[in-house]
Design a protein around this motif. Sequence first.
Motif, mmCIF file in Angstrom:
data_model
loop_
_atom_site.group_PDB
_atom_site.id
_atom_site.type_symbol
_atom_site.label_atom_id
_atom_site.label_comp_id
_atom_site.label_asym_id
_atom_site.label_seq_id
_atom_site.Cartn_x
_atom_site.Cartn_y
_atom_site.Cartn_z
ATOM 1 N N UNK A 231 0.830 -1.202 0.000
ATOM 2 C CA UNK A 231 0.000 0.000 0.000
ATOM 3 C C UNK A 231 0.868 1.257 0.000
ATOM 4 N N UNK A 232 0.313 2.326 -0.533
ATOM 5 C CA UNK A 232 0.973 3.631 -0.532
ATOM 6 C C UNK A 232 0.079 4.648 0.162
ATOM 7 N N UNK A 233 0.678 5.467 1.000
ATOM 8 C CA UNK A 233 -0.030 6.568 1.650
ATOM 9 C C UNK A 233 0.161 7.798 0.763
ATOM 10 N N UNK A 234 -0.787 8.028 -0.128
ATOM 11 C CA UNK A 234 -0.674 9.090 -1.127
ATOM 12 C C UNK A 234 -0.963 10.446 -0.484
ATOM 13 N N UNK A 235 -0.174 11.456 -0.854
ATOM 14 C CA UNK A 235 -0.356 12.803 -0.313
ATOM 15 C C UNK A 235 -1.282 13.625 -1.215
ATOM 16 N N UNK A 236 -1.925 14.658 -0.681
ATOM 17 C CA UNK A 236 -2.831 15.501 -1.488
ATOM 18 C C UNK A 236 -2.084 16.267 -2.571
ATOM 19 N N UNK A 237 -2.828 16.734 -3.564
ATOM 20 C CA UNK A 237 -2.228 17.449 -4.692
ATOM 21 C C UNK A 237 -1.524 18.733 -4.257
ATOM 22 N N UNK A 238 -2.081 19.450 -3.277
ATOM 23 C CA UNK A 238 -1.452 20.684 -2.828
ATOM 24 C C UNK A 238 -0.094 20.392 -2.192
ATOM 25 N N UNK A 239 0.005 19.278 -1.470
ATOM 26 C CA UNK A 239 1.281 18.881 -0.874
ATOM 27 C C UNK A 239 2.279 18.506 -1.963
ATOM 28 N N UNK A 240 1.801 17.810 -2.995
ATOM 29 C CA UNK A 240 2.666 17.474 -4.128
ATOM 30 C C UNK A 240 3.203 18.740 -4.785
ATOM 31 N N UNK A 241 2.363 19.769 -4.875
ATOM 32 C CA UNK A 241 2.780 21.014 -5.506
ATOM 33 C C UNK A 241 3.957 21.634 -4.762
ATOM 34 N N UNK A 242 3.879 21.650 -3.433
ATOM 35 C CA UNK A 242 4.973 22.227 -2.661
ATOM 36 C C UNK A 242 6.223 21.348 -2.710
ATOM 37 N N UNK A 243 6.022 20.039 -2.772
ATOM 38 C CA UNK A 243 7.172 19.147 -2.944
ATOM 39 C C UNK A 243 7.869 19.435 -4.270
ATOM 40 N N UNK A 244 7.082 19.633 -5.310
ATOM 41 C CA UNK A 244 7.649 19.979 -6.622
ATOM 42 C C UNK A 244 8.432 21.293 -6.541
#
Length: 261
Positions: A163-176
């Motif tokens: 399983x993967x604990x997927x993060x929200x899109x807004x969190x992905x944006x800041x990671x990017x």
Amino acid sequence: MKKLWIIMILICCVATGLTITSQFLIRDIDGKAFIYDRLDILAVGDSNLYSAFSPQLYYQLYQKKSYVMATANQSIDKTYQYLSEFLLHTHPQIILFETNPLYSSHNPTQSQETSLNLLSTDNHVQQMYTKKKRKDYLDEYGFYESRQIIPGLYFNHMKKTSEMFVIPEITKMYFEKIVDICQQYHIQLILLSVPSAIDWSMAKHNYVAFLAQNKNLPYIDLNLSKQVHINWLFDSRDGGIHLNNNGAIKVTRLLGQILEK
């Protein structure tokens, strides 16, 4: 039922005994002070990070200068903000991003602009160079030294799962954004997960490993390391969330061995 109560009483007695005798079981951080004329490593993250990595000990062991830019419950947007402030003034060779802020409950829930206030009282750059403490409990290099032991009964918090604990899109944006700014300044970004029996899991590891592979980034998860030898009976200050001095010494020493390779 009676047996259960006996077990619970025994656990409480052991925990109380370990806490009282912690002064005999805990190690001091035997580090070396240094002046910031340059910075080799900048570590960013939350309280898990500032409890696990000692720049003074790292300098004594490996002669590399580092700083811990971490705050309690640090959200991913704050990580990006602080990192942006730092990189306007200093360019380390390596940025260690401790991954727990990816899962912070304080992360933004919608897109918002990050405004930089370099004159704020929370200005890490100024505080680093003036050796002003951010908080009373942090040393001038951003490390939290703890001589307290509160044991946790954890034997395998990293149970295998796909399983993967997927993060929200807004969190992905800041990671990017974090990835992009490191590339902009030609700085090596390394993802790091320090040991935490409460905050980390295999599902989180799987997703961060996916992100790392997708971005071609190194990822060090010390929760899976057989070399760090964390003992949750003696190496935590709060029952398995954060490390104490014992755990920080192990993490700092092993992390240096990995990075120096």
